[in-house]
Enzyme design. Structure first.
Site, short mmCIF file in Angstrom:
data_model
loop_
_atom_site.label_atom_id
_atom_site.label_comp_id
_atom_site.label_asym_id
_atom_site.label_seq_id
_atom_site.Cartn_x
_atom_site.Cartn_y
_atom_site.Cartn_z
NE ARG A 284 -3.61 -0.16 2.49
CZ ARG A 284 -4.80 -0.23 1.92
NH1 ARG A 284 -5.29 0.83 1.30
NH2 ARG A 284 -5.49 -1.35 1.95
CG ASP B 176 -11.83 3.10 -8.84
OD1 ASP B 176 -11.54 3.39 -10.02
OD2 ASP B 176 -12.89 2.53 -8.51
N GLY C 131 -12.36 4.59 -2.18
CA GLY C 131 -12.29 3.24 -1.64
C GLY C 131 -11.29 3.06 -0.52
CD GLU C 132 -7.20 2.83 -0.75
OE1 GLU C 132 -6.49 2.47 0.20
OE2 GLU C 132 -7.58 2.05 -1.64
#
Length: 484
Positions: free
Chosen positions: A149, A173, A434-435
């Site tokens: 990440r 995304d 999405g994070e």
């Protein structure tokens, strides 16, 4: 660490995975000629060439020892045709008034690929679906595999971007989010954010890619068909300016979104379905069903600046002219929102969603009302009191973009320029592209036409110029308590 295998004379390693070994059989000897690379950098491949998949340690600079290969001619046999027909054509101009709507031919791109994205088949899909089309279109590439990440964020923050004509992001995304925020963290961010980006879907959501597919006029497709369509957009080299969402949190964090901010039901589904990632796009359907069984509500207050407030004063502006990314429409979070904003009374929500594009996933056509004008975004929220049956109906109808036809009284939609959202009970979480983002007061505004993306959409949407203290105007149909 770097992926290496047995060396073949005249070739670099293609790694040890099955798809890498198969790809090695199609590779020809590299072309040693070309100039113009940075000192100490590898020579550029012949057009249509292949880059070696590799990764880097944290201390190493991207591309310092890249070796690049030429793709075999036999790869062209697997070319596929994109479904649908592009809709419209126009021209995108740069800030100086000249044409800046295409990538050069030939061109050299950096591909950032997350091998663990989606079902974990991104590298295999790149070899089988992307590489043959790039070879035909004179697009050479260097392939980088991300290891963790924020790895892509670190790489683009340090890399000499002059080596590449575009950055291609092959994942979901979240990786595009990393790349854009990495570019905005550079000392030369004004120049860096203008480096064209391309989204190749290989994650589980792929909303940005699905939106670009829609803007290009293609039918809604998923999986390999969507990947093929987006690769063909890259081969056509057409660029279009895209908006960026600038966000501020109560703790002082500043970040940028390329897609959405969600709170409540959608954010919960996004995060809780991570354990089903191997299911690909089906993870969201399963996650939504599980969350419907134990439906939650979230106490908070919402305020926004309607896009209609500024629409009457809209005028032409450069397609891309990044300046200091100042948030001109918002005030500090500790202050009340400006008086010309619309304030939603504090209440219980099921979800709040600020969305820049048409899709929330490749099969979720969330904004069928069309692309917002530059400088505006879609704002949806659902009030508490909606039944589980209605929520399920909305979710199922969203696949075809027909959820607004359900006439749900708890669902409110309005196009906005800026918003502020303040959770009141600490429940729920935010997701940005999405994070995960911690649950605290957050506000954001759209930065119009802020970066370039490979797109089939040629006609730039009208831009909004910031206006001092605009007056409120009547909004679309809203509950009486929320009308400005």
């Amino acid at each position: 660490m770097r992926i290496e295998g047995n060396q073949v004379p005249g070739l670099c390693s293609a790694g040890t995975t099955k798809e890498m070994r198969n790809a090695r059989k199609k590779v020809l000897a590299p072309n040693p000629a070309t100039a113009g690379n940075d000192a100490g950098a590898p020579t550029a491949p012949a057009t249509g060439g292949e880059g070696e998949p590799h990764s880097r340690h944290r201390e190493a600079r991207l591309g310092s020892t890249d070796k690049e290969l030429k793709s075999g001619a036999a790869a062209a046999d697997s070319v596929r045709t994109a479904p649908g027909t592009p809709r419209q054509r126009g021209e995108v101009m740069d800030a100086a008034g000249g044409s800046r709507n295409t990538l050069p031919r030939p061109c050299h791109v950096l591909v950032l690929l997350n091998p663990r994205g989606g079902k974990g088949k991104a590298l295999q899909l790149f070899r089988s679906h992307v590489q043959p089309l790039l070879a035909q279109a004179d697009v050479s590439f260097t392939l980088m595999l991300t290891e963790r990440r924020n790895h892509a964020r670190e790489l683009v923050r340090a890399e000499d971007l002059r080596r590449w004509d575009a950055l291609v992001v092959m994942s979901g995304d979240g990786l595009i989010h990393e790349v854009v925020n990495g570019l905005m963290e550079r000392p030369d961010w004004e120049t860096a954010i203008q480096k064209p980006l391309c989204s190749l879907p290989a994650g589980s959501g792929n909303a940005v890619a699905a939106s670009l597919n829609y803007y290009a006029g293609y039918e809604q497709v998923t999986k390999e068909d969507l990947l093929t369509n987006c690769t063909q957009l890259l081969c056509r080299r057409l660029l279009a300016p895209m908006d960026l969402l600038s966000l501020q949190t109560a703790c002082g964090q500043r970040l940028f979104s390329v897609l959405s901010l969600a709170w409540g039901f959608i954010a919960d589904v996004d995060l809780e379905s991570e354990k089903f990632r191997r299911l690909g796009e089906m993870r969201f359907t399963l996650g939504a069903c599980l969350r419907l069984v134990a439906l939650r509500t979230y106490r908070g207050s919402l305020a926004y600046l309607p896009a209609e407030t500024l629409a009457s004063r809209r005028g032409p502006s450069p397609a891309l002219a990044p300046q200091d990314p100042a948030d001109t429409h918002v005030v500090p979070l500790e202050q009340p929102v400006p008086p010309h904003w619309t304030v939603v009374p504090e209440q219980d929500f099921v979800l709040v969603l600020a969305l820049l594009h048409s899709h929330l996933a490749s099969d979720l056509f969330t904004a069928p009302m069309g692309r917002c004008s530059a400088g505006a975004m879609h704002l949806f929220y659902v009030r508490a009191g909606v039944s589980r049956a209605m929520l399920l109906r909305l979710f199922l109808a969203m696949e075809k973009g027909r959820h607004m036809e359900c006439h749900c009284p708890h669902l409110v939609y309005v196009p906005v320029v800026a918003f502020r959202l303040e959770p009141k009970d600490g429940k729920g979480v935010f997701t940005v592209d999405g994070e995960l983002l911690i649950s605290e007061a957050v506000q954001g505004q759209v930065l119009p036409n802020y970066f370039w993306m490979v797109s089939g959409y040629r006609e730039p949407p009208p831009s909004l110029k910031p206006q001092p203290s605009p007056r409120r105007k009547s909004q679309q149909t809203l509950p009486p308590s929320e009308r400005p």
